[in-house]
Design a protein around this motif. Structure first.
Motif, PDB file in Angstrom:
ATOM      1  N   THR A  79       0.739  -1.109  -0.078  1.00 29.45           N
ATOM      2  CA  THR A  79      -0.043   0.067   0.213  1.00 29.45           C
ATOM      3  C   THR A  79       0.959   1.167  -0.218  1.00 29.45           C
ATOM      4  N   THR A  80       2.073   1.022  -0.321  1.00 25.00           N
ATOM      5  CA  THR A  80       3.283   2.257  -0.438  1.00 25.00           C
ATOM      6  C   THR A  80       2.883   2.979  -1.773  1.00 25.00           C
ATOM      7  N   ASN A  81       3.596   3.914  -2.539  1.00 27.59           N
ATOM      8  CA  ASN A  81       3.308   4.629  -3.398  1.00 27.59           C
ATOM      9  C   ASN A  81       2.812   3.777  -4.556  1.00 27.59           C
ATOM     10  N   MET A  82       1.335   3.633  -4.309  1.00 30.30           N
ATOM     11  CA  MET A  82       0.421   3.368  -5.409  1.00 30.30           C
ATOM     12  C   MET A  82       0.404   4.547  -6.115  1.00 30.30           C
ATOM     13  N   LEU A  83       0.330   4.283  -7.644  1.00 25.23           N
ATOM     14  CA  LEU A  83      -0.217   4.775  -8.839  1.00 25.23           C
ATOM     15  C   LEU A  83      -1.484   4.620  -9.487  1.00 25.23           C
ATOM     16  N   PHE A  84      -2.118   5.565  -9.221  1.00 29.94           N
ATOM     17  CA  PHE A  84      -2.853   5.986  -9.901  1.00 29.94           C
ATOM     18  C   PHE A  84      -3.072   7.610 -10.901  1.00 29.94           C
ATOM     19  N   PRO A  85      -2.833   6.641 -12.380  1.00 30.85           N
ATOM     20  CA  PRO A  85      -2.538   7.436 -13.063  1.00 30.85           C
ATOM     21  C   PRO A  85      -3.731   8.857 -13.470  1.00 30.85           C
ATOM     22  N   VAL A  86      -3.899   9.347 -13.834  1.00 31.11           N
ATOM     23  CA  VAL A  86      -4.742  10.518 -14.211  1.00 31.11           C
ATOM     24  C   VAL A  86      -5.990  10.212 -15.564  1.00 31.11           C
ATOM     25  N   ASN A  87      -7.137   9.310 -15.924  1.00 29.16           N
ATOM     26  CA  ASN A  87      -7.900   9.310 -16.659  1.00 29.16           C
ATOM     27  C   ASN A  87      -7.521  10.482 -18.041  1.00 29.16           C
ATOM     28  N   THR A  88      -7.840  10.212 -19.487  1.00 28.08           N
ATOM     29  CA  THR A  88      -7.459  11.241 -20.225  1.00 28.08           C
ATOM     30  C   THR A  88      -9.224  11.399 -20.792  1.00 28.08           C
ATOM     31  N   ASN A  89     -10.157  10.354 -20.162  1.00 22.84           N
ATOM     32  CA  ASN A  89     -11.266  10.558 -20.998  1.00 22.84           C
ATOM     33  C   ASN A  89     -12.444  11.785 -20.080  1.00 22.84           C
ATOM     34  N   VAL A  90     -12.820  12.257 -21.368  1.00 21.74           N
ATOM     35  CA  VAL A  90     -13.292  13.772 -20.815  1.00 21.74           C
ATOM     36  C   VAL A  90     -15.335  12.905 -20.031  1.00 21.74           C
ATOM     37  N   ALA A  91     -15.301  11.966 -20.664  1.00 22.52           N
ATOM     38  CA  ALA A  91     -17.117  11.608 -19.825  1.00 22.52           C
ATOM     39  C   ALA A  91     -16.987  10.378 -19.262  1.00 22.52           C
ATOM     40  N   THR A  92     -17.693  10.499 -18.553  1.00 21.84           N
ATOM     41  CA  THR A  92     -17.180   9.026 -18.124  1.00 21.84           C
ATOM     42  C   THR A  92     -17.760   7.599 -18.259  1.00 21.84           C
ATOM     43  N   VAL A  93     -16.911   7.290 -18.231  1.00 27.35           N
ATOM     44  CA  VAL A  93     -17.415   5.588 -19.560  1.00 27.35           C
ATOM     45  C   VAL A  93     -17.672   3.833 -18.244  1.00 27.35           C
ATOM     46  N   SER A  94     -19.358   3.548 -18.320  1.00 32.30           N
ATOM     47  CA  SER A  94     -19.307   2.824 -18.342  1.00 32.30           C
ATOM     48  C   SER A  94     -18.747   1.103 -18.252  1.00 32.30           C
ATOM     49  N   TYR A  95     -19.110   0.487 -17.630  1.00 32.40           N
ATOM     50  CA  TYR A  95     -18.299  -0.797 -17.604  1.00 32.40           C
ATOM     51  C   TYR A  95     -18.954  -2.456 -17.311  1.00 32.40           C
ATOM     52  N   PRO A  96     -19.549  -3.593 -17.480  1.00 27.29           N
ATOM     53  CA  PRO A  96     -20.206  -4.574 -16.861  1.00 27.29           C
ATOM     54  C   PRO A  96     -19.264  -4.409 -15.348  1.00 27.29           C
ATOM     55  N   GLY A  97     -20.099  -5.092 -14.574  1.00 26.52           N
ATOM     56  CA  GLY A  97     -19.155  -5.684 -12.785  1.00 26.52           C
ATOM     57  C   GLY A  97     -19.016  -4.742 -11.963  1.00 26.52           C
ATOM     58  N   ASN A  98     -20.429  -3.187 -12.585  1.00 31.69           N
ATOM     59  CA  ASN A  98     -20.028  -1.956 -11.754  1.00 31.69           C
ATOM     60  C   ASN A  98     -19.161  -1.235 -11.519  1.00 31.69           C
ATOM     61  N   ARG A  99     -17.958  -1.340 -12.556  1.00 35.39           N
ATOM     62  CA  ARG A  99     -17.670  -0.760 -12.755  1.00 35.39           C
ATOM     63  C   ARG A  99     -17.860   0.517 -14.154  1.00 35.39           C
ATOM     64  N   THR A 100     -16.734   1.895 -13.666  1.00 31.53           N
ATOM     65  CA  THR A 100     -16.817   2.958 -14.354  1.00 31.53           C
ATOM     66  C   THR A 100     -15.011   3.867 -14.223  1.00 31.53           C
ATOM     67  N   LEU A 101     -14.948   4.065 -15.654  1.00 28.88           N
ATOM     68  CA  LEU A 101     -13.861   5.284 -15.451  1.00 28.88           C
ATOM     69  C   LEU A 101     -14.200   6.521 -15.449  1.00 28.88           C
TER      70      LEU A 101
END
Length: 253
Positions: A79-101
């Motif tokens: 749990t140290t230095n976990m990398l969370f890249p900034v998303n480049t999409n300008v509109a939220t994208v929905s995926y199966p399995g309750n996930r969104t970008l």
């Protein structure tokens, strides 16, 4: 180097400086936030603040479209230095399995509005079993930076807040941000976009003993701005020209 070669070199340096000055804007204009967020969680402090909950696994951007469960393999236990890249999409994208970008809509010049979507997911364990913070974004509510998760059932839910936040915009118009992670006052994004204004403090089923206890750190660094190819071509040509001049000087000697 003779006098003529020195003059040529000096003229070349001045020309190169002037050329790069023309390519660089006099005043950098802000743009949509880019880069990477690095998050570290101190599980000792996290457990103290939450009555025993810990962050157990980190799933990177390659799991953005995957349903996160307690039995999902492939994550990191660090749990140290976990990398969370900034998303480049300008509109939220929905995926199966309750996930969104989550979208990135925040302009570096105005951090009071918009949001910064972050790729990555976590798993937690505690008295109630497993919980899964994912589909993160950074946004300001009431002047306070919040690390928010999204779920189609509970919608936007504040996970942690930033204390001692420091933000700045660099010469390329990009945002840098850092701060300590605390549970804070449990501020909700808005009651209109949250179910009953819930926060992760509510999910944990305990009264947070110390809302201001630092449980981690977050830093957002901008993406590197590439030097235009024309600059490298011009510089290479200039160096070649100086090399030829130096060769001629040696021959003349």
């Amino acid at each position: 180097m003779n006098t003529n070669s020195f003059k040529l070199a000096a003229a070349g340096v001045l020309a190169f400086t002037a050329f790069t000055g023309l390519l660089a804007p006099a005043t950098a204009s802000a743009a949509l936030v880019t880069g990477n967020a690095t998050i570290s969680i101190d599980n000792t402090a996290f457990s103290t603040a939450t009555g025993g909950w810990t962050v157990d696994n980190f799933f990177d951007a390659s799991f953005n479209t995957t349903a996160i469960t307690g039995s999902l393999a492939g994550g990191s236990s660090s749990t140290t230095n976990m990398l969370f890249p900034v998303n480049t999409n300008v509109a939220t994208v929905s995926y199966p399995g309750n996930r969104t970008l989550q979208a990135t809509t925040m302009d570096s010049g105005n951090t009071a509005v918009g949001q910064i979507g972050l790729s990555g997911a976590l798993t937690m364990t505690g008295a109630l079993g497993d919980l899964f913070p994912y589909d993160f974004k950074l946004a300001k509510f009431g002047g306070v930076w919040n690390l928010v998760t999204f779920d189609t059932s509970f919608q936007n839910t504040t996970f942690l807040q930033l204390a001692n936040a420091v933000e700045s915009v660099d010469g390329s118009g990009q945002l840098s941000l850092s701060g300590d992670l605390i549970f804070g006052g449990g501020m909700s994004p808005t009651t209109a976009s949250s179910i009953f204004g819930l926060t992760w403090s509510s999910f944990l089923g305990v009264q947070i003993a110390n809302q201001n206890l630092v449980v981690g750190h977050l830093s957002l660094t901008p993406a590197a701005v590439p030097v235009p190819a024309a600059v490298w071509m011009f510089g290479s040509g200039l160096l070649g020209l100086l090399g030829v001049s130096r060769g001629k000087s040696k021959a003349a000697a």
